[in-house]
Design an enzyme around this catalytic site. Structure first.
Site, mmCIF file in Angstrom:
data_model
loop_
_atom_site.group_PDB
_atom_site.id
_atom_site.type_symbol
_atom_site.label_atom_id
_atom_site.label_comp_id
_atom_site.label_asym_id
_atom_site.label_seq_id
_atom_site.Cartn_x
_atom_site.Cartn_y
_atom_site.Cartn_z
ATOM 1 N N GLY A 1 29.832 -5.396 2.252
ATOM 2 C CA GLY A 1 28.694 -5.984 2.947
ATOM 3 C C GLY A 1 28.078 -7.019 2.042
ATOM 4 O O GLY A 1 27.634 -6.707 0.946
ATOM 5 N N GLN B 1 33.590 -5.280 -3.145
ATOM 6 C CA GLN B 1 33.453 -4.094 -4.003
ATOM 7 C C GLN B 1 33.351 -4.510 -5.480
ATOM 8 O O GLN B 1 32.939 -5.621 -5.765
ATOM 9 C CB GLN B 1 34.616 -3.102 -3.786
HETATM 10 P P1 IMP Z 1 35.643 3.400 0.923
HETATM 11 O O1 IMP Z 1 35.901 2.053 0.339
HETATM 12 O O2 IMP Z 1 34.921 3.361 2.215
HETATM 13 O O3 IMP Z 1 36.888 4.248 0.956
HETATM 14 O O4 IMP Z 1 34.643 4.165 -0.078
HETATM 15 C C1 IMP Z 1 35.022 4.576 -1.385
HETATM 16 C C2 IMP Z 1 33.878 4.402 -2.373
HETATM 17 O O5 IMP Z 1 33.640 3.007 -2.564
HETATM 18 C C3 IMP Z 1 32.542 4.992 -1.907
HETATM 19 O O6 IMP Z 1 31.841 5.463 -3.039
HETATM 20 C C4 IMP Z 1 31.819 3.795 -1.313
HETATM 21 O O7 IMP Z 1 30.427 3.968 -1.328
HETATM 22 C C5 IMP Z 1 32.266 2.702 -2.265
HETATM 23 N N1 IMP Z 1 32.237 1.369 -1.660
HETATM 24 C C6 IMP Z 1 33.121 0.841 -0.781
HETATM 25 N N2 IMP Z 1 32.777 -0.424 -0.457
HETATM 26 C C7 IMP Z 1 31.664 -0.702 -1.169
HETATM 27 C C8 IMP Z 1 30.846 -1.880 -1.286
HETATM 28 O O8 IMP Z 1 31.080 -2.925 -0.673
HETATM 29 N N3 IMP Z 1 29.774 -1.764 -2.112
HETATM 30 C C9 IMP Z 1 29.509 -0.646 -2.824
HETATM 31 N N4 IMP Z 1 30.247 0.462 -2.753
HETATM 32 C C10 IMP Z 1 31.312 0.434 -1.931
#
Ligand code: IMP
Length: 433
Positions: free
Chosen positions: A40, A225
């Site tokens: 985001g 990320q």
């Molecule tokens: P996933 O990417 O939805 O599988 O989440 C795995 C981990 O990465 C979790 O701790 C999420 O909160 C974190 N995460 C994924 N995308 C973001 C991002 O854009 N910003 C911060 N944390 C993220």
């Protein structure tokens, strides 16, 4: 052959979107290379707030061509909703401006269900994923049973592939997790209609990037990320399923390292994390609330994608040094300096203590990271607002000292410093190239 790469140096949410927006002004192409709508990015332009999940933040600059690379996972429903939203705001997101790699992978509603149910079943070992189906889609990719975006060229084949994928996921959901699955036939039909709309966006993004670089046009790779969420190099298993690091940028775009001009590591002036996992400098109580904010401001520390409050703490220079080494950063951008205004003293973690021994480098595992205690050094704070600072010399001496200390601890120059949410609230000390 200038390729500039923007990488999150922490756990994501470092403010990469606004740094991308700034550098996109002088780029021809802007490309995302990993992740999906778990990301985001918020960019403020005047009174308008743009919240982007899939489309590169570079789209807000009217002259850029934006690409979604092969390393990404695409939820077509989210992508279309975002395209429509941006078009309504007057931003042209036609196929002439947005190109989708045929080698990206599709996220289905079953991937989302699987993501949620699998994380729930981990009980107190939950990862706290964004529930966007990211992990399950990358699992299918690695298992060679995923659906690639290229199939959208042939809606019949795409519908059949989505049906097969959904049926396979439904079996897993029902038999393994006793969880219902969205109807495969209905989903496949719905996805066919998405394919019909998204087909014109498919383009050979690798070749477009290669040609642009050979013609000396400026390409900006926009990370999502952050380094510490990298599948291999992050705080495993509390990571995402992609490679948000420099190596991931090359892999996720299909370009070679010879084109790189700069690799900009973006870090916040403090540390945040959403989701579970170790966080040595995490603060609780009032101190955390002070950094997080109340949620009333768009820049407060609440997830753009999930709305979750972010965990907050002091800047961790051990982790930042790790990110510098791993990514080969050539410079740093420090965001949200203004949030530190009024906090005295400021702490920076410069080493870890583990059982009485001091370490300046990262322990090998995430589990070990959970056992260290931060060794802090104090920096003086400042009280005066820095919102109006345009040049380095406008910053109070204590703010300069904080940046100087980051430079000393990382061995890198901090070339960009954001001092407020607006587009022009960035101090730039040197141009790229
Ligand atoms: P996933 O990417 O939805 O599988 O989440 C795995 C981990 O990465 C979790 O701790 C999420 O909160 C974190 N995460 C994924 N995308 C973001 C991002 O854009 N910003 C911060 N944390 C993220």
């Amino acid at each position: 052959m200038p390729l500039d790469i923007i990488i999150g140096a922490q756990w994501g949410d470092e403010g990469k979107g606004r740094i991308t927006d700034l550098l996109a002004a002088e780029s021809d192409l802007v490309a995302r290379f990993s992740g999906g709508d778990n990301a985001g990015h918020t960019v403020s332009v005047g009174a308008q707030q743009f919240q982007l999940h899939l489309v590169p933040s570079g789209i807000i600059q009217p002259h850029t061509i934006c690409l979604l690379g092969n390393g990404m996972v695409i939820n077509p429903a989210t992508l279309l909703a975002e395209i429509d939203h941006l078009n309504r705001l007057g931003i042209d997101v036609s196929p002439a401006r947005l190109k989708l790699s045929p080698a990206a992978h599709i996220i289905t509603p079953a991937h989302r269900e699987l993501d949620g149910v699998k994380d729930l079943l981990r009980g107190d070992q939950q990862l706290g994923t964004t529930r966007r189906g990211i992990g399950p889609s990358y699992m299918d990719k690695a298992a060679r049973s995923g659906v690639r975006t290229e199939l959208m060229h042939d809606p019949d084949a795409f519908e059949a592939a989505i049906l097969a994928s959904m049926e396979a996921s439904a079996r897993v959901l029902e038999l393994l997790y006793e969880h219902s699955c969205p109807d495969p036939v209905e989903t496949a039909k719905e996805y066919r209609s998405y394919a019909e709309r998204l087909r014109p966006y498919l383009a050979n993004t690798g070749a477009i990037l290669h040609d642009a670089l050979v013609e000396n046009r400026q390409v900006l790779a926009e990370g999502a990320q952050g380094t510490l969420l990298d599948l291999d190099h992050g705080t495993y298993p509390y990571v995402t399923s992609s490679y948000p690091t420099t190596a991931g940028a090359l892999l996720g775009l299909g370009v070679g390292p010879g084109h790189i001009r700069s690799i900009i590591g973006v870090a916040k002036s403090f540390q945040t994390r959403v989701g579970e996992g170790p966080f040595p400098t995490e603060l609780s109580g009032d101190a955390a609330v002070r950094l997080r904010g109340t949620g009333d401001n768009p820049w407060d520390e609440f997830g753009t994608t999930t709305g979750r409050p972010r965990r907050c703490g002091w800047l961790d220079a051990v982790l930042l040094r790790y990110a510098v080494h791993l990514n080969g950063f050539t410079e740093l951008a420090i965001t949200k300096m203004d949030i530190l205004t009024g906090l005295k003293p400021l702490l920076i973690c410069s080493a870890y203590d583990r059982d009485g021994d001091t370490y300046e480098d990262l322990p090998v595992s995430a589990a070990a990271l959970g056992q260290v205690k931060p060794v802090y050094e104090e920096q003086p704070g400042w009280d005066e607002s820095i919102w109006g600072a345009h040049f380095w010399g406008d910053l109070p001496p204590a703010a300069q000292a904080y940046i100087n200390r980051i430079e000393a601890l990382t061995g890198l120059k901090v070339n960009l410093i954001s001092v407020g949410p607006e587009r022009d609230q960035v101090i730039r000390r040197r141009n790229l190239g």
